[in-house]
Design a protein around this motif. Sequence first.
Motif, short mmCIF file in Angstrom:
data_model
loop_
_atom_site.label_atom_id
_atom_site.label_comp_id
_atom_site.label_asym_id
_atom_site.label_seq_id
_atom_site.Cartn_x
_atom_site.Cartn_y
_atom_site.Cartn_z
N ASN A 170 0.90 -0.95 -0.12
CA ASN A 170 0.03 -0.02 0.13
C ASN A 170 0.79 0.76 0.21
OD1 ASN A 170 -1.86 2.03 -0.06
ND2 ASN A 170 -3.31 1.19 1.86
N GLN A 171 0.88 1.91 -1.54
CA GLN A 171 1.90 3.36 -1.30
C GLN A 171 1.38 4.35 -0.30
OE1 GLN A 171 4.56 2.69 -2.87
NE2 GLN A 171 4.67 1.87 -4.22
N ASP A 172 -0.14 4.11 -0.32
CA ASP A 172 -0.40 5.48 0.33
C ASP A 172 -2.61 5.15 1.52
OD1 ASP A 172 -1.60 7.37 1.26
OD2 ASP A 172 -1.74 9.39 -0.40
N PHE A 173 -1.39 5.18 2.91
CA PHE A 173 -2.39 4.50 4.11
C PHE A 173 -3.84 5.21 4.00
CE2 PHE A 173 1.28 2.29 5.50
CZ PHE A 173 0.72 1.16 5.53
N ASN A 174 -3.45 6.97 3.57
CA ASN A 174 -4.27 7.67 3.72
C ASN A 174 -5.12 8.34 1.84
OD1 ASN A 174 -4.07 9.02 6.58
ND2 ASN A 174 -1.92 9.62 5.54
N ALA A 175 -5.40 7.11 1.29
CA ALA A 175 -5.80 7.33 -0.05
C ALA A 175 -6.90 6.12 -0.12
CB ALA A 175 -4.66 6.92 -0.94
N GLU A 176 -7.18 5.57 -1.23
CA GLU A 176 -8.07 4.24 -0.62
C GLU A 176 -8.61 3.67 0.06
OE1 GLU A 176 -10.15 1.66 -4.38
OE2 GLU A 176 -7.86 2.76 -4.98
N THR A 177 -7.24 3.07 0.42
CA THR A 177 -7.82 2.15 1.80
C THR A 177 -6.07 2.39 2.64
OG1 THR A 177 -8.41 0.00 2.13
CG2 THR A 177 -6.40 0.65 0.36
N THR A 178 -7.04 1.31 3.98
CA THR A 178 -5.71 1.51 4.28
C THR A 178 -5.54 -0.22 4.80
OG1 THR A 178 -7.88 0.33 6.67
CG2 THR A 178 -6.39 3.38 6.67
N PHE A 179 -5.99 -1.26 3.64
CA PHE A 179 -5.31 -2.33 3.26
C PHE A 179 -3.81 -2.46 3.06
CE2 PHE A 179 -5.75 -6.17 1.77
CZ PHE A 179 -5.80 -7.16 3.28
N GLY A 180 -3.32 -3.25 3.73
CA GLY A 180 -1.58 -4.14 3.27
C GLY A 180 -0.71 -3.10 4.14
N ILE A 181 0.18 -2.96 3.33
CA ILE A 181 1.33 -3.06 4.29
C ILE A 181 2.41 -1.69 3.30
CG2 ILE A 181 1.81 -5.10 5.87
CD1 ILE A 181 3.73 -4.79 3.16
N GLY A 182 3.05 -1.37 3.50
CA GLY A 182 3.83 0.42 3.70
C GLY A 182 4.72 1.17 4.81
N SER A 183 4.44 2.49 4.25
CA SER A 183 5.51 3.04 4.98
C SER A 183 4.76 4.07 5.58
CB SER A 183 6.76 3.90 4.44
OG SER A 183 7.77 3.05 3.58
N TYR A 184 4.99 4.53 6.85
CA TYR A 184 4.48 5.97 7.18
C TYR A 184 4.02 7.02 7.07
CZ TYR A 184 1.49 2.33 10.53
OH TYR A 184 0.40 0.81 10.49
N GLN A 185 3.62 7.58 7.12
CA GLN A 185 3.87 9.47 6.77
C GLN A 185 3.70 10.29 7.86
OE1 GLN A 185 0.74 10.34 3.99
NE2 GLN A 185 1.05 8.82 2.03
N LEU A 186 3.98 11.41 8.58
CA LEU A 186 4.58 11.64 9.12
C LEU A 186 4.75 13.73 9.39
CD1 LEU A 186 8.05 10.46 10.02
CD2 LEU A 186 6.61 9.85 10.85
#
Length: 546
Positions: A170-186
């Motif tokens: 998941n490239q962006d948890f603040n976009a279409e969905t939070t599902f999946g894994i990726g890096s967090y934004q700060l």
Amino acid sequence: MADFDYIIVGAGTAGSTLAARLTEDSSCRVLVLEAGGSDRNLWLKLPVGYYKSIYNDRYSRLYRTETDVGINGRRMDCPRGRVIGGSSSINGLIYIRGQHQDFDDWALQGADGWDYNSVLPHFRTLENYAGEPSQYRGNLGPLHVSDLRNRNSACDAWMAAARASGLPLNQDFNAETTFGIGSYQLTLNGRFRDSAATAFLKPAISRPNLTVNLHANVTALHFEGNRVRGVKYLHRGEERQAMADCEVILCGGAVQTPQLLQLSGIGPEKLLQRHGITVRYASPEVGENLQDHIQMRTIVELSRRGVSLNDHVRNPLRLAKMGLEWLLDASGPLTVGAGQVGGALCTRHADGDRPDLQLFVMPLSVDKPGKPLHKFPGFTTSFWQCHPESRGSIHINSTNPLQDPSIQMNYLSAQRDREVTVEGLKMVRDIYRQPAFRSEWTREIIPGDGCNSDEEMLQAIRENATTVYHLVGTCRMGRDSNAVVDPKLRVLGVEGLRVVDASVMPRITSANTNAATYMIAEKAASMIRAATDTTNHQGEFSHATT
């Protein structure tokens, strides 16, 4: 006329945002009262500095819960920011809004106008996101949001293992969905933390219509009949009073806002009578509906030295390199927050494809923020249940406004919470054991190899789980008679009083709560200014509460 149109109690995430937005109208006079002081300290600026500041009583109100059977009779530390910017000045900088359904749930529970499609424009307005533009993100707002600026080989291996376990990237948890894994934004602006103070309050502080008083402890609401007309407060030991023509707005957070309401006669009738407080309005849920995420930290010892930050902080050359990366490129370990990578996944208890578990991964290990990192090369995966069903309460202990209230969390009191958390531990262990990561570690420190049955895992969770500092919900908004505030955040039963902070959330968001608190203030400012514009068009500037 009073000296001010609005009095804002608290200069935390919500209060700072609201003050800045309201004073964009030069005719709107605002007073902000903050119990804490200035944020002029390097640890409050350095992103990783939250490890030093979150338990520092100069910047944090160090509340403690009552003993809790759900966590083996322990008492949980619940620090809340006591400084301009509030908890946004001392938190782990993670910026994640939560699932779209979180806000749709609010609307279903009576918070009309707070569904995802209605709140999305307010999220976009407050953000200045440095990543790829999309219909979900904003890039013109005051609050700077940055993608991760640090790579770690152990985190990369963990990500590969998580993908091997079946989780998508998941490239962006603040976009279409939070599902999946990726890096967090700060919440980063360059090499420094961006808080509600730096993004909102300080740029507005020079406005002649904004007054900010620090070290000001509000002790009571001042009533004229059924209307709140002002507040009483202690400023550096001196008793003072301030009056507002339009409204008093409480932004004290999930602990102090219900405490002040109860002290002022708005709350559960029996509780107020027990303390000899005259009941102005019997509001049974003031201080109830308390929610928090409780996290379980799992720790493994890495097989290679020099990968864990536990090793880096004890190596002068590594420390110098970290300093140079931060100074020259605004990157590296000194720019990280409370999690580098992680994501959201579904246990077998999930409602359809909606994630019910949130994961945070860091290439370090520690007992808790403020304590020294462990001497072995540690690696941590923390997780929590997204939608806990356990509920607690905030109750005053006396009529002394400076005395801490009683905080009863009732962690893991709901059967579903226990089931999801145990299942979460199993899923985290499954990721650890994937071939892509298994060679990276030698032994499991917490909970340990002897913890295998469901009963043993639940016991380990009760012994080790900690708060994620996400206290919300104690002044629930809704349209029913038991709600504390209506969907416009006006306190029911009185006039001239609003609540704008995390206490109004009917249900906790699935992930970190700071982004949603910014949004609440942003939306509240729009509602208040719209009401003010309406009364101005009618030829009178007064009581903007319609």
